[in-house]
Design a protein around this motif. Structure first.
Motif, PDB file in Angstrom:
ATOM      1  N   UNK A   1       0.730  -0.946   0.145  1.00  0.00           N
ATOM      2  CA  UNK A   1       0.417   0.121   0.009  1.00  0.00           C
ATOM      3  C   UNK A   1       1.078   1.263   0.057  1.00  0.00           C
ATOM      4  N   UNK A   2       0.143   2.224  -0.785  1.00  0.00           N
ATOM      5  CA  UNK A   2       1.306   3.141  -1.359  1.00  0.00           C
ATOM      6  C   UNK A   2       1.272   3.884   0.387  1.00  0.00           C
ATOM      7  N   UNK A   3       0.097   3.794   0.967  1.00  0.00           N
ATOM      8  CA  UNK A   3       0.844   4.745   2.126  1.00  0.00           C
ATOM      9  C   UNK A   3       1.007   4.547   3.158  1.00  0.00           C
ATOM     10  N   UNK A   4       1.634   2.994   2.943  1.00  0.00           N
ATOM     11  CA  UNK A   4       2.188   2.473   3.977  1.00  0.00           C
ATOM     12  C   UNK A   4       3.847   3.068   4.034  1.00  0.00           C
ATOM     13  N   UNK A   5       3.914   3.001   2.806  1.00  0.00           N
ATOM     14  CA  UNK A   5       5.734   4.009   2.018  1.00  0.00           C
ATOM     15  C   UNK A   5       5.668   5.064   2.992  1.00  0.00           C
ATOM     16  N   UNK A   6       3.946   5.943   2.178  1.00  0.00           N
ATOM     17  CA  UNK A   6       4.230   6.899   2.367  1.00  0.00           C
ATOM     18  C   UNK A   6       4.905   7.850   3.837  1.00  0.00           C
ATOM     19  N   UNK A   7       4.109   6.453   5.521  1.00  0.00           N
ATOM     20  CA  UNK A   7       4.015   7.152   6.870  1.00  0.00           C
ATOM     21  C   UNK A   7       5.067   6.513   7.047  1.00  0.00           C
ATOM     22  N   UNK A   8       5.969   5.333   6.510  1.00  0.00           N
ATOM     23  CA  UNK A   8       7.088   5.295   7.153  1.00  0.00           C
ATOM     24  C   UNK A   8       8.639   5.916   6.082  1.00  0.00           C
ATOM     25  N   UNK A   9       8.286   6.985   5.410  1.00  0.00           N
ATOM     26  CA  UNK A   9       9.100   7.729   4.959  1.00  0.00           C
ATOM     27  C   UNK A   9       8.874   9.039   4.800  1.00  0.00           C
ATOM     28  N   UNK A  10       7.666   9.206   5.322  1.00  0.00           N
ATOM     29  CA  UNK A  10       7.731  10.808   5.135  1.00  0.00           C
ATOM     30  C   UNK A  10       7.565  11.475   4.659  1.00  0.00           C
ATOM     31  N   UNK A  11       7.460  10.832   3.373  1.00  0.00           N
ATOM     32  CA  UNK A  11       7.468  11.740   1.680  1.00  0.00           C
ATOM     33  C   UNK A  11       6.918  11.496   0.805  1.00  0.00           C
ATOM     34  N   UNK A  12       6.580  12.270  -0.252  1.00  0.00           N
ATOM     35  CA  UNK A  12       5.414  12.278  -0.888  1.00  0.00           C
ATOM     36  C   UNK A  12       5.240  10.728  -1.920  1.00  0.00           C
ATOM     37  N   UNK A  13       4.723  10.513  -2.323  1.00  0.00           N
ATOM     38  CA  UNK A  13       4.168   9.098  -2.824  1.00  0.00           C
ATOM     39  C   UNK A  13       5.948   9.988  -4.488  1.00  0.00           C
ATOM     40  N   UNK A  14       5.534  10.583  -4.827  1.00  0.00           N
ATOM     41  CA  UNK A  14       6.311  10.779  -6.261  1.00  0.00           C
ATOM     42  C   UNK A  14       8.223  10.871  -5.732  1.00  0.00           C
ATOM     43  N   UNK A  15       7.826  11.046  -4.793  1.00  0.00           N
ATOM     44  CA  UNK A  15       9.649  11.095  -3.878  1.00  0.00           C
ATOM     45  C   UNK A  15       9.961   9.343  -4.260  1.00  0.00           C
TER      46      UNK A  15
ATOM     47  N   UNK B   1      10.316   6.277  -5.587  1.00  0.00           N
ATOM     48  CA  UNK B   1      10.748   5.038  -6.611  1.00  0.00           C
ATOM     49  C   UNK B   1      12.261   5.393  -6.333  1.00  0.00           C
ATOM     50  N   UNK B   2      13.012   4.344  -6.029  1.00  0.00           N
ATOM     51  CA  UNK B   2      14.179   3.735  -5.685  1.00  0.00           C
ATOM     52  C   UNK B   2      14.459   4.172  -4.323  1.00  0.00           C
ATOM     53  N   UNK B   3      14.344   4.467  -3.172  1.00  0.00           N
ATOM     54  CA  UNK B   3      13.884   4.170  -1.683  1.00  0.00           C
ATOM     55  C   UNK B   3      14.483   2.969  -1.212  1.00  0.00           C
ATOM     56  N   UNK B   4      15.159   3.311  -0.349  1.00  0.00           N
ATOM     57  CA  UNK B   4      15.671   1.877   0.408  1.00  0.00           C
ATOM     58  C   UNK B   4      14.690   2.121   1.942  1.00  0.00           C
ATOM     59  N   UNK B   5      14.599   0.740   2.688  1.00  0.00           N
ATOM     60  CA  UNK B   5      13.406   0.741   3.341  1.00  0.00           C
ATOM     61  C   UNK B   5      13.953  -0.215   3.861  1.00  0.00           C
ATOM     62  N   UNK B   6      13.820  -1.239   4.903  1.00  0.00           N
ATOM     63  CA  UNK B   6      14.112  -1.888   6.135  1.00  0.00           C
ATOM     64  C   UNK B   6      12.676  -2.296   6.400  1.00  0.00           C
ATOM     65  N   UNK B   7      12.398  -3.843   6.411  1.00  0.00           N
ATOM     66  CA  UNK B   7      11.266  -3.972   6.600  1.00  0.00           C
ATOM     67  C   UNK B   7      11.038  -6.050   6.608  1.00  0.00           C
ATOM     68  N   UNK B   8      10.787  -5.951   7.785  1.00  0.00           N
ATOM     69  CA  UNK B   8      10.063  -7.527   9.014  1.00  0.00           C
ATOM     70  C   UNK B   8       9.368  -8.543   8.534  1.00  0.00           C
ATOM     71  N   UNK B   9      10.311  -9.296   7.599  1.00  0.00           N
ATOM     72  CA  UNK B   9       9.073 -10.777   6.593  1.00  0.00           C
ATOM     73  C   UNK B   9       9.590 -12.109   6.858  1.00  0.00           C
ATOM     74  N   UNK B  10       8.657 -12.490   6.700  1.00  0.00           N
ATOM     75  CA  UNK B  10       8.988 -13.996   6.779  1.00  0.00           C
ATOM     76  C   UNK B  10       9.452 -14.279   6.685  1.00  0.00           C
ATOM     77  N   UNK B  11      10.676 -15.504   7.018  1.00  0.00           N
ATOM     78  CA  UNK B  11      11.918 -15.855   6.614  1.00  0.00           C
ATOM     79  C   UNK B  11      11.822 -17.444   5.618  1.00  0.00           C
ATOM     80  N   UNK B  12      10.797 -18.340   5.508  1.00  0.00           N
ATOM     81  CA  UNK B  12      10.107 -19.464   4.899  1.00  0.00           C
ATOM     82  C   UNK B  12       9.162 -19.333   4.510  1.00  0.00           C
ATOM     83  N   UNK B  13       8.926 -17.759   3.693  1.00  0.00           N
ATOM     84  CA  UNK B  13       7.414 -17.753   2.373  1.00  0.00           C
ATOM     85  C   UNK B  13       8.096 -18.233   0.938  1.00  0.00           C
TER      86      UNK B  13
END
Length: 90
Positions: free
Chosen positions: A38-52, A54-66
Motif C-alpha cells: 500500500x503506497x500509504x504504508x510507504x508514505x507513512x514510513x518515509x514521510x515522503x510524498x509518493x512522487x519521491x 521511487x528508488x528509496x530503500x527501506x527495511x522491513x520485517x518479513x517471514x523467513x519461510x515465505x
C-alpha cells in the motif's frame, strides 16, 4: 517442526502508483520479484510524498519461510540508513 521467524531485510521501491506500490525484497527471491505494498504504508514510513518514493530503500520485517508473496507478511517498514535513491536505481 521449525517455527518460522521474522527477519529484517532491505526493500527498494521499484514502482509507485496512487494506491499501490511495488518493492523488491532483498531476502526473498534475491530481490527479483516485485511485492505489492500500500503506497500509504510507504508514505507513512518515509514521510515522503509518493512522487519521491521511487528508488528509496527501506527495511522491513518479513517471514523467513515465505514461499508466496502473501506469506511474506511485511511489517515494520522503516527508512534505510541512506534515504536517498541510489544513482541508476530501478
Amino acid at each position: 517442526m521449525l517455527r518460522a521467524r521474522r527477519i529484517r531485510t532491505v526493500a527498494r521501491v521499484a514502482r509507485v502508483q496512487d494506491a499501490r506500490s511495488w518493492c523488491t525484497v532483498q531476502a526473498w527471491c534475491a530481490g527479483a520479484v516485485l511485492v505489492p505494498v500500500d503506497t500509504r504504508t510507504l508514505v507513512t514510513a518515509t514521510g515522503l510524498p509518493p512522487r519521491q518514493l521511487l528508488g528509496r530503500e527501506l527495511t522491513v520485517s518479513v517471514m523467513s519461510d515465505a514461499q508466496l508473496e502473501e506469506e511474506l507478511r511485511p511489517t515494520g517498514w522503516e527508512p534505510a540508513l541512506s534515504r536517498a535513491p541510489r544513482p541508476g536505481a530501478v
